[in-house]
Design a protein around this motif. Structure first.
Motif, PDB file in Angstrom:
ATOM      1  N   TYR A 421      40.843  46.780 -55.853  1.00 41.50           N
ATOM      2  CA  TYR A 421      41.075  47.231 -54.475  1.00 41.50           C
ATOM      3  C   TYR A 421      41.829  46.165 -53.687  1.00 41.50           C
ATOM      4  O   TYR A 421      41.488  44.987 -53.714  1.00 41.50           O
ATOM      5  CB  TYR A 421      39.740  47.529 -53.787  1.00 41.50           C
ATOM      6  CG  TYR A 421      39.886  48.180 -52.441  1.00 41.50           C
ATOM      7  CD1 TYR A 421      40.193  49.523 -52.337  1.00 41.50           C
ATOM      8  CD2 TYR A 421      39.738  47.440 -51.268  1.00 41.50           C
ATOM      9  CE1 TYR A 421      40.337  50.138 -51.095  1.00 41.50           C
ATOM     10  CE2 TYR A 421      39.869  48.030 -50.025  1.00 41.50           C
ATOM     11  CZ  TYR A 421      40.171  49.380 -49.944  1.00 41.50           C
ATOM     12  OH  TYR A 421      40.318  49.980 -48.714  1.00 41.50           O
ATOM     13  N   ARG A 422      42.872  46.626 -52.964  1.00 40.83           N
ATOM     14  CA  ARG A 422      43.686  45.720 -52.150  1.00 40.83           C
ATOM     15  C   ARG A 422      43.794  46.159 -50.700  1.00 40.83           C
ATOM     16  O   ARG A 422      44.415  45.480 -49.885  1.00 40.83           O
ATOM     17  CB  ARG A 422      45.101  45.605 -52.741  1.00 40.83           C
ATOM     18  CG  ARG A 422      45.140  44.974 -54.120  1.00 40.83           C
ATOM     19  CD  ARG A 422      46.566  44.789 -54.582  1.00 40.83           C
ATOM     20  NE  ARG A 422      47.269  46.067 -54.654  1.00 40.83           N
ATOM     21  CZ  ARG A 422      48.573  46.182 -54.886  1.00 40.83           C
ATOM     22  NH1 ARG A 422      49.310  45.103 -55.043  1.00 40.83           N
ATOM     23  NH2 ARG A 422      49.138  47.375 -54.934  1.00 40.83           N
ATOM     24  N   GLY A 423      43.250  47.328 -50.386  1.00 42.70           N
ATOM     25  CA  GLY A 423      43.224  47.777 -49.002  1.00 42.70           C
ATOM     26  C   GLY A 423      44.486  48.451 -48.519  1.00 42.70           C
ATOM     27  O   GLY A 423      44.652  48.651 -47.304  1.00 42.70           O
ATOM     28  N   SER A 426      47.185  53.970 -49.540  1.00 43.27           N
ATOM     29  CA  SER A 426      46.841  54.936 -50.580  1.00 43.27           C
ATOM     30  C   SER A 426      45.386  54.792 -50.991  1.00 43.27           C
ATOM     31  O   SER A 426      44.659  55.779 -51.164  1.00 43.27           O
ATOM     32  CB  SER A 426      47.754  54.742 -51.796  1.00 43.27           C
ATOM     33  OG  SER A 426      47.343  55.551 -52.877  1.00 43.27           O
ATOM     34  N   GLN A 427      44.932  53.553 -51.159  1.00 42.60           N
ATOM     35  CA  GLN A 427      43.543  53.305 -51.539  1.00 42.60           C
ATOM     36  C   GLN A 427      42.590  53.670 -50.409  1.00 42.60           C
ATOM     37  O   GLN A 427      41.519  54.244 -50.648  1.00 42.60           O
ATOM     38  CB  GLN A 427      43.368  51.836 -51.919  1.00 42.60           C
ATOM     39  CG  GLN A 427      44.114  51.423 -53.175  1.00 42.60           C
ATOM     40  CD  GLN A 427      43.944  49.940 -53.459  1.00 42.60           C
ATOM     41  OE1 GLN A 427      43.966  49.105 -52.551  1.00 42.60           O
ATOM     42  NE2 GLN A 427      43.796  49.593 -54.722  1.00 42.60           N
ATOM     43  N   ALA A 428      42.956  53.333 -49.184  1.00 43.94           N
ATOM     44  CA  ALA A 428      42.090  53.635 -48.042  1.00 43.94           C
ATOM     45  C   ALA A 428      41.912  55.141 -47.877  1.00 43.94           C
ATOM     46  O   ALA A 428      40.809  55.619 -47.615  1.00 43.94           O
ATOM     47  CB  ALA A 428      42.660  53.010 -46.772  1.00 43.94           C
ATOM     48  N   ASN A 429      43.000  55.910 -48.018  1.00 41.74           N
ATOM     49  CA  ASN A 429      42.895  57.363 -47.920  1.00 41.74           C
ATOM     50  C   ASN A 429      41.995  57.930 -49.016  1.00 41.74           C
ATOM     51  O   ASN A 429      41.213  58.857 -48.785  1.00 41.74           O
ATOM     52  CB  ASN A 429      44.278  58.006 -48.008  1.00 41.74           C
ATOM     53  CG  ASN A 429      45.106  57.763 -46.755  1.00 41.74           C
ATOM     54  OD1 ASN A 429      44.563  57.506 -45.681  1.00 41.74           O
ATOM     55  ND2 ASN A 429      46.417  57.833 -46.884  1.00 41.74           N
ATOM     56  N   TYR A 460      36.861  43.117 -42.030  1.00 44.58           N
ATOM     57  CA  TYR A 460      36.765  43.769 -40.725  1.00 44.58           C
ATOM     58  C   TYR A 460      37.861  44.809 -40.550  1.00 44.58           C
ATOM     59  O   TYR A 460      37.624  45.898 -40.011  1.00 44.58           O
ATOM     60  CB  TYR A 460      36.830  42.722 -39.612  1.00 44.58           C
ATOM     61  CG  TYR A 460      35.506  42.040 -39.335  1.00 44.58           C
ATOM     62  CD1 TYR A 460      34.410  42.759 -38.873  1.00 44.58           C
ATOM     63  CD2 TYR A 460      35.355  40.664 -39.536  1.00 44.58           C
ATOM     64  CE1 TYR A 460      33.194  42.138 -38.633  1.00 44.58           C
ATOM     65  CE2 TYR A 460      34.147  40.029 -39.293  1.00 44.58           C
ATOM     66  CZ  TYR A 460      33.075  40.784 -38.845  1.00 44.58           C
ATOM     67  OH  TYR A 460      31.874  40.170 -38.601  1.00 44.58           O
ATOM     68  N   ARG A 461      39.081  44.502 -41.004  1.00 47.35           N
ATOM     69  CA  ARG A 461      40.173  45.471 -40.878  1.00 47.35           C
ATOM     70  C   ARG A 461      39.897  46.701 -41.738  1.00 47.35           C
ATOM     71  O   ARG A 461      40.197  47.830 -41.343  1.00 47.35           O
ATOM     72  CB  ARG A 461      41.498  44.816 -41.287  1.00 47.35           C
ATOM     73  CG  ARG A 461      42.012  43.771 -40.305  1.00 47.35           C
ATOM     74  CD  ARG A 461      43.483  43.456 -40.574  1.00 47.35           C
ATOM     75  NE  ARG A 461      43.700  42.988 -41.928  1.00 47.35           N
ATOM     76  CZ  ARG A 461      43.660  41.705 -42.292  1.00 47.35           C
ATOM     77  NH1 ARG A 461      43.394  40.767 -41.381  1.00 47.35           N
ATOM     78  NH2 ARG A 461      43.893  41.346 -43.540  1.00 47.35           N
ATOM     79  N   SER A 465      39.721  50.669 -40.829  1.00 44.47           N
ATOM     80  CA  SER A 465      40.646  51.578 -41.507  1.00 44.47           C
ATOM     81  C   SER A 465      39.921  52.678 -42.270  1.00 44.47           C
ATOM     82  O   SER A 465      40.379  53.822 -42.335  1.00 44.47           O
ATOM     83  CB  SER A 465      41.536  50.780 -42.473  1.00 44.47           C
ATOM     84  OG  SER A 465      42.354  51.628 -43.235  1.00 44.47           O
ATOM     85  N   LEU A 466      38.761  52.360 -42.839  1.00 43.85           N
ATOM     86  CA  LEU A 466      38.017  53.328 -43.644  1.00 43.85           C
ATOM     87  C   LEU A 466      37.160  54.269 -42.798  1.00 43.85           C
ATOM     88  O   LEU A 466      36.553  55.200 -43.353  1.00 43.85           O
ATOM     89  CB  LEU A 466      37.122  52.573 -44.640  1.00 43.85           C
ATOM     90  CG  LEU A 466      37.840  51.748 -45.703  1.00 43.85           C
ATOM     91  CD1 LEU A 466      36.849  50.884 -46.478  1.00 43.85           C
ATOM     92  CD2 LEU A 466      38.599  52.657 -46.662  1.00 43.85           C
ATOM     93  N   GLU A 467      37.104  54.041 -41.491  1.00 47.30           N
ATOM     94  CA  GLU A 467      36.333  54.894 -40.587  1.00 47.30           C
ATOM     95  C   GLU A 467      34.875  54.999 -41.048  1.00 47.30           C
ATOM     96  O   GLU A 467      34.274  56.073 -41.112  1.00 47.30           O
ATOM     97  CB  GLU A 467      36.955  56.294 -40.480  1.00 47.30           C
ATOM     98  CG  GLU A 467      38.385  56.271 -39.976  1.00 47.30           C
ATOM     99  CD  GLU A 467      38.977  57.664 -39.842  1.00 47.30           C
ATOM    100  OE1 GLU A 467      38.202  58.644 -39.692  1.00 47.30           O
ATOM    101  OE2 GLU A 467      40.204  57.785 -39.907  1.00 47.30           O
ATOM    102  N   VAL A 468      34.299  53.845 -41.346  1.00 47.26           N
ATOM    103  CA  VAL A 468      32.935  53.807 -41.870  1.00 47.26           C
ATOM    104  C   VAL A 468      31.939  54.347 -40.859  1.00 47.26           C
ATOM    105  O   VAL A 468      30.919  54.941 -41.231  1.00 47.26           O
ATOM    106  CB  VAL A 468      32.587  52.352 -42.281  1.00 47.26           C
ATOM    107  CG1 VAL A 468      31.126  52.208 -42.625  1.00 47.26           C
ATOM    108  CG2 VAL A 468      33.453  51.925 -43.456  1.00 47.26           C
TER     109      VAL A 468
END
Length: 508
Positions: A421-423, A426-429, A460-461, A465-468
């Motif tokens: 994982y690199r953030g 594409s990975q975040a979606n 933190y970013r 971005s992931l809308e946790v």
């Protein structure tokens, strides 16, 4: 380092947010209360529970109160080097080493990389075996000795020091050798067939006559790596020769391996791979005909030209499957009559589903949410998913595309492990699809390089971005973990590893 994502507090949201922390590591302890040899309880030594004192400083050596059988069990369970050092404890320990069950790991002591080193190692091994009175518990040796020093190696196997041997590991580290000829299995190795419980046979051939006549009544774990054996002989060896076999690791010079076993629980497969533009032999086709107790079907390395078929009803208890690699352009997985997964891990037919599968590991070169969802629909009761990827061309947009799917398909995932994982977007979606829709999710772990996972600003970013905060599962926890091994998707290299509860979980 494993770090949970830590959000900033929000007055408008009532959902509990995860906190920053490290995953605690459990430190296991070993307590020996019964003798492995007799099963009888050990007597409690006098002064047990008191602080150990140094006998050389005028203290009391409490090991003197232990029976000989206890000390022999301790010595036989120690690694080879430590068992050798234990002889220095006292003259009594030195004498008991000669009668304790021998645990000799030649690769721990020697790694002969030259002809002179091989000769010296063979002489040293002969000395160790000749000084031991037996019986044997474990013998691990490189198969090169059976080619460079055949008479000496045959004498080792015939020595009384190895009587009643329980584990024989004839390993081969010349994995890049691609010659097709394999010398026959040493006949002296067959004398252990009544007592062997674990065996690894490498770089040899097993004739039809040997496979038909040999029987291992106590064998529970068997590995055949770069072994030449006919399809019929292999089937007879598994079905008739090993009646209580539980773990099987296959890396054969074989076109087809047919599995029919009433006791088998785990199968590990080493497929054909390429090395320096040359094929290293391995399994080409695996057919599971009847395995009512089979729980794990593992592919230990990136496969090439592998074809797998599980007959309908042949493995009703199969729970763990993987790793499946989409880089194999000739891969084909067939389950039952209609479920077919082909090259690129594309699902061709899915009228038949595998409801028993709970754990799945896949490696997709170009991360694709669509393909992962198709695989999940083949395994509708999936609870744990490992996903590894290298490229991220697909944006993995899903909100409109999978609107109807989310109304009819229930995601039962409890754990998702995202490797490499690199953030990036594409990975975040991809991850957000499960964060916002998996209502039963308990843990999501992001595994990547230390330059990302050790960076708190990055974490933190990612949290934003992931809308946790909008997660579908209120109790879900999110961990960012450094990849410590960079190994294959499956963390299993030895037949012993096939009995691990989760072979995809890195324990480094």
């Amino acid at each position: 380092m494993a770090t949970e994502a830590a959000p900033r507090r929000s007055k408008r949201l009532r959902k509990s947010a995860p906190t920053i922390g490290h995953q605690p590591g459990d430190i296991g302890s070993i307590s020996i209360s019964r003798s492995p040899a007799t099963g009888a309880p050990y007597p409690k030594p006098s002064g047990a529970g008191s602080r150990r004192q140094d006998p050389g400083a005028g203290g009391v050596d409490h090991t003197m109160a232990l029976p000989d059988a206890v000390i022999e069990d301790i010595i036989s369970l120690l690694p080879t080097k430590d068992a050798g050092r234990a002889r220095a404890v006292s003259p009594r320990w030195r004498d008991l080493w000669r009668t304790a069950p021998l645990n000799l790991d030649c690769l721990e002591l020697f790694f002969p990389d030259t002809a002179a080193a091989t000769d010296a190692a063979a002489t040293a091994i002969s000395g160790i075996i000749s000084s031991h009175h037996g019986p044997g518990r474990r013998f691990r040796v490189d198969t090169r000795f059976f080619h460079t020093h055949p008479e000496t190696a045959d004498a080792w196997l015939g020595s009384p020091a190895l009587d009643n041997l329980q584990e024989l590991d004839m390993c081969d580290y010349q994995i890049c050798q691609v010659t097709t000829a394999r010398p026959p299995l040493p006949p002296s190795a067959l004398r252990f067939s009544p007592c062997l419980r674990v065996a690894t046979l490498s770089y040899c051939s097993i004739s039809d006559g040997v496979a038909q006549g040999v029987r291992f009544p106590q064998m529970k774990k068997l590995a055949l790596e770069r072994v030449s054996i006919s399809d019929g002989a292999l089937q007879r060896l598994i079905s008739n020769g090993c009646p209580i076999l539980e773990c099987l690791l296959l890396g054969l010079n074989s076109c087809c391996a047919r599995i029919k076993s009433a006791s088998l629980r785990s199968i590990g497969v080493l497929s054909q791979v390429w090395y320096n533009e040359s094929p290293v032999p391995g399994i080409v086709e695996l057919i599971v005909e009847e395995a009512p107790c089979l729980e794990k079907l593992l592919f230990l390395e990136e496969h090439l030209g592998l074809r797998v078929k599980v007959n309908e009803g042949a493995a009703p208890k199969l729970e763990t499957l993987g790793g499946l690699y989409d880089t194999d352009g000739y891969f084909r997985f067939v389950f039952g009559r209609s479920m077919v997964i082909e090259r690129g891990l594309n699902v061709i037919g899915s009228r038949t589903v595998m409801r028993s599968v709970k754990v799945l590991a896949v490696s997709i070169f170009n991360l694709s949410l669509d393909r992962v969802i198709d695989l999940m629909m083949c395994f509708p009761c999936l609870e744990k998913l490992y996903v590894e990827s290298c490229r991220y061309v697909d944006k993995n947009l899903w909100r409109r595309k999978h609107r109807h799917l989310l109304r009819s398909f229930e995601i039962r995932l409890k754990t998702l492990v995202f490797l490499n994982y690199r953030g990036i977007k594409s990975q975040a979606n991809f991850a957000k699809f499960f964060i916002l829709n998996a209502k039963l999710l308990e843990t999501m772990r992001f595994v990547g390089r230390s330059c990302y996972m050790d960076n708190k600003d990055f974490i933190y970013r990612q949290y934003a971005s992931l809308e946790v905060e909008k997660r579908a599962s209120i109790g879900a926890k999110f961990y960012f973990t450094t990849d410590k091994c960079g190994d294959h998707l499956t963390h299993a290299r030895h037949v012993h590893d096939l009995s691990i509860t989760d072979p995809f979980e890195c324990s480094c």
